[in-house]
Write a protein that holds these residues in place. Structure first.
Motif, mmCIF file in Angstrom:
data_model
loop_
_atom_site.group_PDB
_atom_site.id
_atom_site.type_symbol
_atom_site.label_atom_id
_atom_site.label_comp_id
_atom_site.label_asym_id
_atom_site.label_seq_id
_atom_site.Cartn_x
_atom_site.Cartn_y
_atom_site.Cartn_z
ATOM 1 N N VAL A 1 -9.145 -17.679 4.211
ATOM 2 C CA VAL A 1 -8.701 -16.716 3.091
ATOM 3 C C VAL A 1 -8.281 -17.624 1.996
ATOM 4 O O VAL A 1 -8.049 -18.906 2.045
ATOM 5 C CB VAL A 1 -7.507 -16.007 3.663
ATOM 6 N N LEU A 2 -8.428 -16.816 0.567
ATOM 7 C CA LEU A 2 -7.889 -17.843 -0.364
ATOM 8 C C LEU A 2 -6.337 -17.765 -0.533
ATOM 9 O O LEU A 2 -5.886 -18.807 -1.073
ATOM 10 C CB LEU A 2 -8.372 -16.821 -1.700
ATOM 11 N N ARG A 3 -5.633 -16.773 -0.278
ATOM 12 C CA ARG A 3 -4.429 -16.549 -0.612
ATOM 13 C C ARG A 3 -3.653 -16.316 1.048
ATOM 14 O O ARG A 3 -4.155 -15.342 1.682
ATOM 15 C CB ARG A 3 -3.955 -15.372 -1.468
ATOM 16 N N LEU A 4 -2.732 -17.220 1.179
ATOM 17 C CA LEU A 4 -2.335 -17.123 2.454
ATOM 18 C C LEU A 4 -1.044 -16.049 2.728
ATOM 19 O O LEU A 4 -0.168 -15.874 1.812
ATOM 20 C CB LEU A 4 -1.405 -18.380 2.903
ATOM 21 N N PRO A 5 -1.078 -15.119 3.551
ATOM 22 C CA PRO A 5 -0.068 -14.013 3.677
ATOM 23 C C PRO A 5 0.975 -14.503 4.411
ATOM 24 O O PRO A 5 1.180 -15.923 4.908
ATOM 25 C CB PRO A 5 -0.857 -13.095 4.463
ATOM 26 N N PRO A 6 2.214 -14.097 4.550
ATOM 27 C CA PRO A 6 3.499 -14.617 5.150
ATOM 28 C C PRO A 6 3.389 -15.134 6.503
ATOM 29 O O PRO A 6 2.342 -14.235 7.196
ATOM 30 C CB PRO A 6 4.393 -13.631 5.137
ATOM 31 N N VAL A 7 3.812 -16.027 7.075
ATOM 32 C CA VAL A 7 3.686 -16.222 8.781
ATOM 33 C C VAL A 7 3.940 -15.067 9.377
ATOM 34 O O VAL A 7 3.192 -14.980 10.493
ATOM 35 C CB VAL A 7 4.655 -17.432 8.925
ATOM 36 N N SER A 8 4.811 -14.295 9.134
ATOM 37 C CA SER A 8 5.224 -12.941 9.919
ATOM 38 C C SER A 8 4.044 -12.064 9.982
ATOM 39 O O SER A 8 3.667 -11.540 10.985
ATOM 40 C CB SER A 8 6.416 -12.309 9.476
ATOM 41 N N VAL A 9 3.450 -11.862 8.900
ATOM 42 C CA VAL A 9 2.188 -10.921 8.936
ATOM 43 C C VAL A 9 1.015 -11.457 9.587
ATOM 44 O O VAL A 9 0.371 -10.857 10.427
ATOM 45 C CB VAL A 9 1.720 -10.668 7.432
ATOM 46 N N ILE A 10 0.863 -12.958 9.719
ATOM 47 C CA ILE A 10 -0.227 -13.691 10.227
ATOM 48 C C ILE A 10 -0.059 -13.509 11.815
ATOM 49 O O ILE A 10 -0.878 -13.071 12.704
ATOM 50 C CB ILE A 10 -0.320 -15.100 10.115
ATOM 51 N N ALA B 1 -8.140 -23.275 -0.058
ATOM 52 C CA ALA B 1 -8.633 -22.043 0.796
ATOM 53 C C ALA B 1 -7.609 -22.272 2.274
ATOM 54 O O ALA B 1 -7.193 -23.457 2.371
ATOM 55 C CB ALA B 1 -9.959 -21.878 1.420
ATOM 56 N N TYR B 2 -7.307 -21.416 3.065
ATOM 57 C CA TYR B 2 -6.667 -21.524 4.348
ATOM 58 C C TYR B 2 -7.441 -21.036 5.445
ATOM 59 O O TYR B 2 -7.884 -20.024 5.284
ATOM 60 C CB TYR B 2 -5.277 -20.653 4.074
ATOM 61 N N LEU B 3 -7.426 -21.962 6.427
ATOM 62 C CA LEU B 3 -8.054 -21.655 7.773
ATOM 63 C C LEU B 3 -6.843 -21.096 8.529
ATOM 64 O O LEU B 3 -6.088 -21.746 8.693
ATOM 65 C CB LEU B 3 -8.639 -22.554 8.193
ATOM 66 N N ILE B 4 -6.990 -19.748 9.070
ATOM 67 C CA ILE B 4 -6.116 -19.376 10.220
ATOM 68 C C ILE B 4 -6.650 -19.320 11.452
ATOM 69 O O ILE B 4 -7.531 -18.417 11.603
ATOM 70 C CB ILE B 4 -5.629 -18.047 9.597
ATOM 71 N N LYS B 5 -6.310 -19.601 12.517
ATOM 72 C CA LYS B 5 -6.577 -19.645 13.840
ATOM 73 C C LYS B 5 -5.915 -18.900 14.758
ATOM 74 O O LYS B 5 -4.450 -19.488 14.844
ATOM 75 C CB LYS B 5 -7.294 -20.975 14.295
#
Length: 122
Positions: free
Chosen positions: A29-38, A87-91
């Motif tokens: 993603v381009l914009r990282l959401p809050p950790v709580s949402v992830i 950008a941010y990789l979320i796994k």
């Protein structure tokens, strides 16, 4: 859960990083959401009973991370072709521990969590 900041160079194809198998899902993603949402998105993705019309699991995860059921809105947070920048990789993986305290720091974060909770009910 893993979050990695990526330096995307022009011409890079980050789509190769977006994956899903029975144990893990990865999205960029381009914009990282809050950790709580992830964390909530990861939990709903692997434990939710929601029947979604989105067949591609990586796109479904993208909608959860962006707290929407509208794919076109979620796609605004993806990396466009020929993008250069951060950008941010979320796994997330099925067996990741989802423990530890979280601080909800804004009303927007609270709204995002509430939207995902309601959408997860089907």
């Amino acid at each position: 859960m893993e979050i990695v900041e990526l330096r995307v160079k022009k011409g890079s194809d980050v789509r190769t990083l977006i994956k899903h198998d029975e144990n893990c899902v990865t999205q960029v993603v381009l914009r990282l959401p809050p950790v709580s949402v992830i964390r909530q998105a990861c939990y709903i993705f692997f434990n939710g009973k929601n029947k979604t019309k989105i067949r591609d699991k990586t796109l479904y995860f993208l909608t959860l991370v962006n707290s929407t059921d509208q794919l076109n809105i979620a796609m605004r947070n993806t990396v466009p072709k020929d993008y250069e920048g951060i950008a941010y990789l979320i796994k997330c993986c099925k067996n990741d521990p989802m423990t530890g305290p979280l601080k909800i720091s804004s009303n927007q974060e609270r709204i995002s969590l509430s939207i995902n909770a309601v959408l997860s009910l089907g």
